[in-house]
Design an enzyme around this catalytic site. Sequence first.
Site, PDB file in Angstrom:
ATOM      1  CG  HIS A  42      -1.637  -0.603   1.146  1.00  0.00           C
ATOM      2  ND1 HIS A  42      -2.281  -2.295   1.181  1.00  0.00           N
ATOM      3  CD2 HIS A  42      -3.265  -0.808   0.403  1.00  0.00           C
ATOM      4  CE1 HIS A  42      -3.816  -2.023   1.193  1.00  0.00           C
ATOM      5  NE2 HIS A  42      -4.048  -1.923   0.650  1.00  0.00           N
ATOM      6  CE  LYS A 102      -4.390  -0.326   5.266  1.00  0.00           C
ATOM      7  NZ  LYS A 102      -5.242   0.588   5.162  1.00  0.00           N
TER       8      LYS A 102
END
Length: 246
Positions: A135, A139
């Site tokens: 990600h 995040k």
Amino acid sequence: MKIALIGYGKMGHIIENIAKERGHEIVAVIDQHNLEDFDSEAFRSADAAIEFTVPTAAEGNVLKCFKAGVPVVCGTTGWNDRLPVMKELCDNGEGTLLQASNFSVGVNIFFMLNKYLTRLMNAFPQYTPHMVETHHIHKLDHPSGTAVTLAEGIIKESDRINSWTEPEEGKEIKEDVLEIDHIRSGEVPGIHTIIWDSAQDNISITHSAKGREGFAMGAVLAAEWLADKKGFHTIDEMYTEIMEKK
């Protein structure tokens, strides 16, 4: 329908655009700077709220939706330990919630494929699964909520995998434990790969998001689906109902 947005970062802006394209009205936008608007008449007029914030804020935001009588779709991950309390409140008629680790249509198809492949692998114990999720650097939680949902699917369907863990230096992974590696890099929307490895070969399945639009569209669809319902609901219920209508 009337939609309230809770969280107005990149996801919030994309959700707003998609909701308007589908003919919906955004009646309230709430972030950390105007939390008093949870008590506004505009917020209470919403048919549903969509919440994408951070793990530390999610529970409080959901409870404020319950207090205002507004059904809430929550895409924030990293607070799963509090969901049983939310479900109990919903079961007691104190709120309406649909929480999911990922609303994307493609990801939910991937969830089903993951379970099916796991069932097949029960007949082939020479294959051992592990997972890698990637990600963007913003995040905060890891492994991702999507990775945890995938892991739970494997644990549910597997005869030999009983839990999951993240790797630790010097710590050996037991045979009945699924290893989940996480990578945070650039602005990657989300990539999840499950590898079943043997001495002879490996089999892998991957979902790679091209952007945040798929997550946002799924969240708006969830708000449309939830608006006339009560209690605690799952994304599986929603997509199962959609598929049964086809």
